[in-house]
Design a protein around this motif. Structure first.
Motif, PDB file in Angstrom:
ATOM      1  N   ARG A  13      21.229  62.014  50.222  1.00 49.51           N
ATOM      2  CA  ARG A  13      19.782  61.918  49.994  1.00 49.51           C
ATOM      3  C   ARG A  13      19.397  61.958  48.521  1.00 49.51           C
ATOM      4  N   ILE A  14      20.347  62.232  47.647  1.00 50.09           N
ATOM      5  CA  ILE A  14      20.028  62.253  46.213  1.00 50.09           C
ATOM      6  C   ILE A  14      19.731  60.813  45.790  1.00 50.09           C
ATOM      7  N   PRO A  15      18.529  60.566  45.275  1.00 51.91           N
ATOM      8  CA  PRO A  15      18.159  59.195  44.925  1.00 51.91           C
ATOM      9  C   PRO A  15      18.938  58.626  43.731  1.00 51.91           C
ATOM     10  N   TYR A  16      19.013  57.335  43.713  1.00 54.27           N
ATOM     11  CA  TYR A  16      19.584  56.580  42.604  1.00 54.27           C
ATOM     12  C   TYR A  16      18.952  57.057  41.297  1.00 54.27           C
ATOM     13  N   GLY A  17      19.783  57.328  40.301  1.00 56.24           N
ATOM     14  CA  GLY A  17      19.288  57.721  38.988  1.00 56.24           C
ATOM     15  C   GLY A  17      18.964  59.189  38.830  1.00 56.24           C
ATOM     16  N   LEU A  18      19.217  59.994  39.861  1.00 59.94           N
ATOM     17  CA  LEU A  18      18.991  61.431  39.777  1.00 59.94           C
ATOM     18  C   LEU A  18      20.283  62.157  40.137  1.00 59.94           C
ATOM     19  N   VAL A  19      20.333  63.451  39.839  1.00 62.35           N
ATOM     20  CA  VAL A  19      21.511  64.263  40.144  1.00 62.35           C
ATOM     21  C   VAL A  19      21.084  65.576  40.781  1.00 62.35           C
ATOM     22  N   SER A  20      22.046  66.268  41.336  1.00 61.00           N
ATOM     23  CA  SER A  20      21.866  67.641  41.774  1.00 61.00           C
ATOM     24  C   SER A  20      23.080  68.417  41.274  1.00 61.00           C
ATOM     25  N   THR A  21      23.065  69.715  41.512  1.00 63.12           N
ATOM     26  CA  THR A  21      24.197  70.540  41.096  1.00 63.12           C
ATOM     27  C   THR A  21      24.945  71.045  42.325  1.00 63.12           C
ATOM     28  N   TYR A  22      26.178  71.413  42.113  1.00 63.86           N
ATOM     29  CA  TYR A  22      26.985  71.961  43.206  1.00 63.86           C
ATOM     30  C   TYR A  22      26.291  73.170  43.826  1.00 63.86           C
ATOM     31  N   ALA A  44      37.235  66.108  49.123  1.00 67.01           N
ATOM     32  CA  ALA A  44      37.887  65.750  50.388  1.00 67.01           C
ATOM     33  C   ALA A  44      37.395  64.427  50.976  1.00 67.01           C
ATOM     34  N   LEU A  45      36.422  63.790  50.343  1.00 69.31           N
ATOM     35  CA  LEU A  45      35.912  62.522  50.874  1.00 69.31           C
ATOM     36  C   LEU A  45      37.034  61.501  50.985  1.00 69.31           C
ATOM     37  N   SER A  46      37.097  60.832  52.124  1.00 65.11           N
ATOM     38  CA  SER A  46      38.093  59.778  52.311  1.00 65.11           C
ATOM     39  C   SER A  46      37.631  58.530  51.574  1.00 65.11           C
ATOM     40  N   GLY A  47      38.485  57.546  51.483  1.00 62.38           N
ATOM     41  CA  GLY A  47      38.170  56.311  50.769  1.00 62.38           C
ATOM     42  C   GLY A  47      36.863  55.685  51.189  1.00 62.38           C
ATOM     43  N   GLU A  48      36.668  55.493  52.480  1.00 62.07           N
ATOM     44  CA  GLU A  48      35.432  54.868  52.974  1.00 62.07           C
ATOM     45  C   GLU A  48      34.226  55.775  52.747  1.00 62.07           C
ATOM     46  N   GLN A  49      34.384  57.064  53.016  1.00 58.95           N
ATOM     47  CA  GLN A  49      33.275  58.000  52.816  1.00 58.95           C
ATOM     48  C   GLN A  49      32.872  58.060  51.348  1.00 58.95           C
ATOM     49  N   ALA A  50      33.836  57.950  50.447  1.00 61.38           N
ATOM     50  CA  ALA A  50      33.548  58.033  49.015  1.00 61.38           C
ATOM     51  C   ALA A  50      32.677  56.874  48.553  1.00 61.38           C
ATOM     52  N   HIS A  51      32.630  55.806  49.322  1.00 56.92           N
ATOM     53  CA  HIS A  51      31.751  54.681  49.002  1.00 56.92           C
ATOM     54  C   HIS A  51      30.372  54.871  49.614  1.00 56.92           C
ATOM     55  N   GLN A  52      30.261  55.727  50.609  1.00 61.05           N
ATOM     56  CA  GLN A  52      28.992  55.944  51.309  1.00 61.05           C
ATOM     57  C   GLN A  52      28.245  57.183  50.798  1.00 61.05           C
ATOM     58  N   VAL A  53      28.964  58.195  50.392  1.00 58.69           N
ATOM     59  CA  VAL A  53      28.362  59.444  49.902  1.00 58.69           C
ATOM     60  C   VAL A  53      28.394  59.417  48.372  1.00 58.69           C
ATOM     61  N   PRO A  54      27.241  59.446  47.718  1.00 61.17           N
ATOM     62  CA  PRO A  54      27.213  59.341  46.251  1.00 61.17           C
ATOM     63  C   PRO A  54      27.646  60.637  45.547  1.00 61.17           C
ATOM     64  N   TRP A  55      28.912  60.950  45.679  1.00 60.84           N
ATOM     65  CA  TRP A  55      29.502  62.161  45.110  1.00 60.84           C
ATOM     66  C   TRP A  55      29.267  62.272  43.607  1.00 60.84           C
ATOM     67  N   TRP A  56      29.170  61.131  42.921  1.00 61.37           N
ATOM     68  CA  TRP A  56      29.034  61.111  41.467  1.00 61.37           C
ATOM     69  C   TRP A  56      27.688  61.683  41.012  1.00 61.37           C
ATOM     70  N   ARG A  57      26.747  61.854  41.927  1.00 65.68           N
ATOM     71  CA  ARG A  57      25.433  62.390  41.573  1.00 65.68           C
ATOM     72  C   ARG A  57      25.383  63.918  41.590  1.00 65.68           C
ATOM     73  N   VAL A  58      26.525  64.560  41.726  1.00 61.01           N
ATOM     74  CA  VAL A  58      26.582  66.024  41.739  1.00 61.01           C
ATOM     75  C   VAL A  58      27.348  66.485  40.499  1.00 61.01           C
ATOM     76  N   VAL A  59      26.684  67.336  39.718  1.00 59.88           N
ATOM     77  CA  VAL A  59      27.249  67.837  38.461  1.00 59.88           C
ATOM     78  C   VAL A  59      27.150  69.359  38.441  1.00 59.88           C
ATOM     79  N   ASN A  60      27.686  69.968  37.408  1.00 63.93           N
ATOM     80  CA  ASN A  60      27.617  71.430  37.355  1.00 63.93           C
ATOM     81  C   ASN A  60      26.257  71.891  36.827  1.00 63.93           C
ATOM     82  N   VAL A  61      26.024  73.173  36.861  1.00 69.00           N
ATOM     83  CA  VAL A  61      24.735  73.763  36.511  1.00 69.00           C
ATOM     84  C   VAL A  61      24.363  73.526  35.045  1.00 69.00           C
ATOM     85  N   ALA A  62      25.323  73.222  34.209  1.00 67.39           N
ATOM     86  CA  ALA A  62      25.052  72.924  32.801  1.00 67.39           C
ATOM     87  C   ALA A  62      24.741  71.444  32.581  1.00 67.39           C
TER      88      ALA A  62
END
Length: 107
Positions: A13-22, A44-62
């Protein structure tokens, strides 16, 4: 639905161009202080899931990338979405942090 599925649903649900934290994802999934578990779930995201779940939009608190395995890819994906990093490699969370609706699982 498993805890990992809850994480994947929320991260999706994290929109394009935005991020959240762990930590925020963990808190929204009902596990305050569960930031590390969110990282494990995204790793743990599998290959197909890694294309569907925008994991790259999650960063650390800093506002930094913590993903040591795919840091360059994560940065490139975020920059392609218009997210800007400062010279120290940080994202301005005041500008790019996603504010979810008050009931994230109902949005």
């Amino acid at each position: 639905m498993s805890y990992y599925d809850d994480i994947y649903t929320l991260v999706s649900r994290i929109p394009y161009g935005l991020v959240s934290t762990y930590g925020r994802i963990a808190m929204l999934c009902g596990t305050p202080r569960g930031a590390r578990g969110v990282g494990w779930a995204l790793h743990a995201l599998s290959g197909e899931q890694a294309h569907q779940v925008p994991w790259w939009r999650v960063v650390n608190v800093a506002g930094r990338i913590s993903n040591e395995y795919h840091a360059e890819l994560q940065r490139a994906l975020l920059e392609a979405e218009g997210v800007v990093f400062n010279t120290q490699g940080r994202i301005d969370l005041r500008r790019y942090l996603w504010e979810p609706p008050s009931h994230p699982h109902r949005a």
